[in-house]
Design a protein around this motif. Structure first.
Motif: not given
Length: 233
Positions: A76-92
């Motif tokens: 679960i930790n990894l799944e949520i972490a990846k989702k946060v990563q994706e959102l942040l990357l979209k903001q450069n």
């Protein structure tokens, strides 16, 4: 005849006026859209110097907590972490992940924690968020909670912002951010770091939510929103 001519002139003038009003409104609206696009683009560009470490807790042979339905915290930790990563990357925003797959970072628990601390201190990010799940001896306890190093003012500020964001996902959660002096990853790091306990795997109802992608998306968005608010201060 004169009356008809006057009427015709009046109608023509009215049509011209209406066209002028329509054209002006379209020009203003189009300019506003362009300005909004420019501002959004500028905001994203402004983020290029921002750096965030996202730490998915546990991994590999270290499963972390085991839920009432045998779900493993590390997953679960990894799944949520990846989702946060994706959102942040979209903001450069530059995102450094301590792990991006099911693995540990060292052979022993303490060395694993030291490795995570080394990554955070070495990267010198604006902040770091370590994602975890909680557990307790009774099943009724629930709710996300954010921990910070009690001697870090910036850590406390980040924790408060994230706690507020997470409570929007679960309004019934009355937990408050909490200071801590003993967690290794909090006291050994040199930047604002928080541990986000997203929920309790000992609570059957909350566990079912935590393993659902929809709820994970909500948690990730809340963590992202909190990070962005802190970075804008």
């Amino acid at each position: 005849m004169r009356q008809k001519a006057k009427t015709m002139v009046g109608l023509i003038a009215l049509v011209v006026l209406m066209i002028g009003v329509w054209w002006s409104s379209e020009w203003i609206y189009g300019k506003q859209i362009r300005n909004d696009d420019i501002e959004t683009s500028a905001d994203v560009k402004k983020n290029t110097n921002k750096r965030v470490v996202i730490d998915a807790g546990h991994g590999g042979k270290d499963s972390g907590k085991i839920g009432v339905n045998k779900v493993l915290e590390k997953d679960i930790n990894l799944e949520i972490a990846k989702k946060v990563q994706e959102l942040l990357l979209k903001q450069n925003i530059k995102v450094i992940m301590t792990r991006e797959k099911d693995c540990d970072l060292a052979d022993s628990k303490i060395e694993d924690l030291r490795k995570r601390v080394d990554i955070i201190n070495g990267e010198k990010p604006d902040l770091a968020v370590s994602i975890h799940q909680n557990s307790y001896t009774t099943e009724n306890i629930h709710g996300a909670q954010v921990f910070y190093y009690s001697q870090s003012d910036q850590g406390e500020k980040l924790a408060s912002i994230l706690q507020t964001a997470l409570q929007k996902v679960d309004p019934e959660n009355k937990r408050k951010e909490k200071g801590n002096d003993s967690y290794f990853i909090l006291k050994k790091t040199e930047v604002p770091v928080v541990i986000v306990e997203c929920g309790f795997l000992s609570n059957p109802k909350e566990t079912e939510k935590l393993i659902s992608e929809e709820y994970q998306d909500l948690l990730a968005k809340a963590i992202f929103d909190g990070i962005m608010e802190f970075l804008s201060l």
